[in-house]
Design an enzyme around this catalytic site. Sequence first.
Site, PDB file in Angstrom:
ATOM      1  N   GLU A 128      -1.598  -0.584  -8.981  1.00  0.00           N
ATOM      2  CA  GLU A 128      -3.064  -0.531  -8.884  1.00  0.00           C
ATOM      3  C   GLU A 128      -3.512   0.860  -8.443  1.00  0.00           C
ATOM      4  O   GLU A 128      -2.922   1.440  -7.519  1.00  0.00           O
ATOM      5  CB  GLU A 128      -3.486  -1.586  -7.845  1.00  0.00           C
ATOM      6  CG  GLU A 128      -4.955  -1.888  -7.770  1.00  0.00           C
ATOM      7  CD  GLU A 128      -5.182  -3.163  -6.947  1.00  0.00           C
ATOM      8  OE1 GLU A 128      -4.608  -4.226  -7.281  1.00  0.00           O
ATOM      9  OE2 GLU A 128      -5.911  -3.093  -5.946  1.00  0.00           O
ATOM     10  N   ASP A 160      -8.983  -1.218  -9.894  1.00  0.00           N
ATOM     11  CA  ASP A 160      -9.653  -1.943  -8.805  1.00  0.00           C
ATOM     12  C   ASP A 160     -10.971  -1.232  -8.536  1.00  0.00           C
ATOM     13  O   ASP A 160     -12.005  -1.538  -9.161  1.00  0.00           O
ATOM     14  CB  ASP A 160      -8.741  -1.988  -7.568  1.00  0.00           C
ATOM     15  CG  ASP A 160      -9.415  -2.573  -6.335  1.00  0.00           C
ATOM     16  OD1 ASP A 160     -10.525  -3.125  -6.476  1.00  0.00           O
ATOM     17  OD2 ASP A 160      -8.864  -2.478  -5.231  1.00  0.00           O
ATOM     18  N   LYS A 199       0.850  -1.188   0.000  1.00  0.00           N
ATOM     19  CA  LYS A 199       0.000   0.000   0.000  1.00  0.00           C
ATOM     20  C   LYS A 199       0.886   1.239   0.000  1.00  0.00           C
ATOM     21  O   LYS A 199       1.763   1.393   0.874  1.00  0.00           O
ATOM     22  CB  LYS A 199      -0.904  -0.004   1.238  1.00  0.00           C
ATOM     23  CG  LYS A 199      -2.007  -1.044   1.155  1.00  0.00           C
ATOM     24  CD  LYS A 199      -2.951  -0.769   0.017  1.00  0.00           C
ATOM     25  CE  LYS A 199      -4.241  -1.553   0.138  1.00  0.00           C
ATOM     26  NZ  LYS A 199      -5.089  -1.385  -1.059  1.00  0.00           N
ATOM     27  N   ASP A 218      -0.272  -0.561  -4.668  1.00  0.00           N
ATOM     28  CA  ASP A 218      -1.666  -0.095  -4.723  1.00  0.00           C
ATOM     29  C   ASP A 218      -1.732   1.239  -3.979  1.00  0.00           C
ATOM     30  O   ASP A 218      -1.531   1.278  -2.759  1.00  0.00           O
ATOM     31  CB  ASP A 218      -2.595  -1.118  -4.062  1.00  0.00           C
ATOM     32  CG  ASP A 218      -4.070  -0.735  -4.197  1.00  0.00           C
ATOM     33  OD1 ASP A 218      -4.348   0.357  -4.741  1.00  0.00           O
ATOM     34  OD2 ASP A 218      -4.931  -1.525  -3.754  1.00  0.00           O
ATOM     35  N   LYS A 275     -12.700  -8.947  -7.723  1.00  0.00           N
ATOM     36  CA  LYS A 275     -13.018  -9.241  -6.324  1.00  0.00           C
ATOM     37  C   LYS A 275     -14.394  -9.890  -6.263  1.00  0.00           C
ATOM     38  O   LYS A 275     -15.394  -9.267  -6.634  1.00  0.00           O
ATOM     39  CB  LYS A 275     -12.998  -7.958  -5.493  1.00  0.00           C
ATOM     40  CG  LYS A 275     -11.606  -7.323  -5.399  1.00  0.00           C
ATOM     41  CD  LYS A 275     -11.594  -6.110  -4.500  1.00  0.00           C
ATOM     42  CE  LYS A 275     -10.186  -5.564  -4.328  1.00  0.00           C
ATOM     43  NZ  LYS A 275     -10.137  -4.344  -3.504  1.00  0.00           N
ATOM     44  N   GLN A 295     -10.883  -7.679  -0.590  1.00  0.00           N
ATOM     45  CA  GLN A 295     -11.726  -6.566  -0.124  1.00  0.00           C
ATOM     46  C   GLN A 295     -11.594  -6.429   1.402  1.00  0.00           C
ATOM     47  O   GLN A 295     -12.533  -6.049   2.063  1.00  0.00           O
ATOM     48  CB  GLN A 295     -13.175  -6.831  -0.544  1.00  0.00           C
ATOM     49  CG  GLN A 295     -14.066  -5.603  -0.584  1.00  0.00           C
ATOM     50  CD  GLN A 295     -13.521  -4.519  -1.462  1.00  0.00           C
ATOM     51  OE1 GLN A 295     -13.595  -4.636  -2.677  1.00  0.00           O
ATOM     52  NE2 GLN A 295     -12.953  -3.479  -0.882  1.00  0.00           N
TER      53      GLN A 295
HETATM   54  C1  MUC Z   1      -7.514  -2.849  -2.138  1.00  0.00           C
HETATM   55  O1  MUC Z   1      -7.075  -3.599  -3.010  1.00  0.00           O
HETATM   56  O2  MUC Z   1      -7.683  -1.673  -2.435  1.00  0.00           O
HETATM   57  C2  MUC Z   1      -8.779  -1.400   0.368  1.00  0.00           C
HETATM   58  C3  MUC Z   1      -9.862  -0.700  -0.034  1.00  0.00           C
HETATM   59  C4  MUC Z   1     -10.662  -1.568  -0.778  1.00  0.00           C
HETATM   60  O3  MUC Z   1     -11.728  -1.345  -1.321  1.00  0.00           O
HETATM   61  O4  MUC Z   1     -10.079  -2.782  -0.849  1.00  0.00           O
HETATM   62  C5  MUC Z   1      -8.912  -2.788  -0.066  1.00  0.00           C
HETATM   63  C6  MUC Z   1      -7.780  -3.388  -0.759  1.00  0.00           C
HETATM   64 MG    MG Z   2      -6.889  -1.992  -4.541  1.00  0.00          MG
END
Ligand code: MUC
Ligand code: MG
Length: 366
Positions: free
Chosen positions: A217, A242, A162, A191, A266, A294
Site C-alpha cells: 500500500e 489508500d 508499517k 504500507d 475506508k 483510519q
Molecule cells: C493507513 O492505512 O495508512 C495511517 C494514516 C492514515 O491515514 O491511515 C492510517 C492507516
Molecule cells: Mg494506508
Amino acid sequence: MRITAVETVPYRIPMRKPLAFASGAVDHIEHVLLRLHTDEGLTGCADIPPRPYTYGETLASVIAVIDGVFAEALLGADPLDRAGIHARLRRTVGNQTAKGGIDVALWDLVGQAAGVSVHRLLGGYCESLAVTHMLGFAPTEAVVDEALAFIDTHGVRSFKIKVGRRPVGVDVDLVTALREAVGPDVLLYLDANRGWTATEAAQMLAATTEADLRFFEEPDDAAEVLGRRRLVASSPIPIVADESAPDLGAAAREIHTGGASALSIKTARTGFTESGKILGFAEALGLDVLMGNQIDTQLGSIATVTFGAAFEHSSRYPAELSNFLDMADDLAAEPLRIVDGRVAAPTDPGVGTVVDEDKLAHYRID
Ligand code: MUC
Ligand code: MG
C-alpha cells in the site's frame, strides 16, 4: 422524519500504545462525535477522525465545516433524501472524513427508522469479517512480539506492516524476521504511507521475495506519477491506493492512469454510499479491495465491519479492524470484540454505534 439538530462533540482519549508510521504518528485520539437528531426522537451517530497528514482536516476544521457549512444542508432535511443531501455537500470540495461521517450518521437514521441493521440493508453478505492487525513502527523484536501476541490472544492471522523507514534494509530485516516468526500461513502486507521513492520501494520488493507478501500500500508518493506507474507495472503484487484514492473520482483516476492496481476502502472517508460506488468500480475491473483502518475507534470499526461484511467483494480479505485495542478507552457502550480472529457485524437496527454518555461526558473537550 426531519433532522432537527446537528451536534459535533470533540473528544480526546489517550493511546495505550501510540501508533507511528511514515506520514505521521498518533499518541492520542482527538475525534469528533457527530450526532444528527430528528423530530422522531432518533439519533444518527458517527465517529469522525481528523487526519491532517492524510486529508488536511483537523479537529477544528471538521467542526467548522459541519457546523458552518454542512449543517445548512442537513437541518430540516429528510435523512432518506441522502442523494439530495450529498449533492449539496459536494458543492464543498475536500473535507473527506466530515462527509464520510455525515453519510454514516444518515444511514444510521435510515436503519433505525426501518428497524433493520445497516449491515443487512446494504447487502448482509456475511455475519463477520476476519481481522487484519496494523503493526506500527517499533524495533523488530517489539513488532514480532506484538504480532505473536495478537495471534495467541485474538486469533488474528493477518498483519499490515508499517514500513517506509530509511535505510530500506531496516524494514527488509523486519519483514524477514516477522515472516520467520509467524510461519507461512499468516497473511502479510505492507504500507509505506508514501515514505519511500519508487526506486526504494522496488528495492524493498526485490529484497523480500521470500517473505510472500500479498499487497503493498502507498509505497511512494502517487503524485510522482511516472515513478509510481513504473512501480505498479513491475510489481509482482498489487499496489494498493489508500490516501491517493480518498474518493470515487480519485480511485478511478489512479486505477486508469496506472497509479495503483488495488484499492483500500475506508468508511471513515467515503461513508457507506461512496464506499459502495468504489466497491462496484473495483469489482467490475477485477481489482482487490482491502477494508482499511483510519486509526479507528470502536465506533469507527463498527462502521467498517457494517459495510465490509455486507458485500462479497469487500469480505474476501481480512479487514483492518483491531487498532482500537491500541487506545486506552472508547465511547462505545458495548465493547467491540475480536473472537477467533473475527469481528461480527452488528445486528441491532442502524449502524449499531451506541455511545456511553458517561464516557462522552468524561472525554469531551468542548
Ligand atoms: C493507513 O492505512 O495508512 C495511517 C494514516 C492514515 O491515514 O491511515 C492510517 C492507516
Ligand atoms: Mg494506508
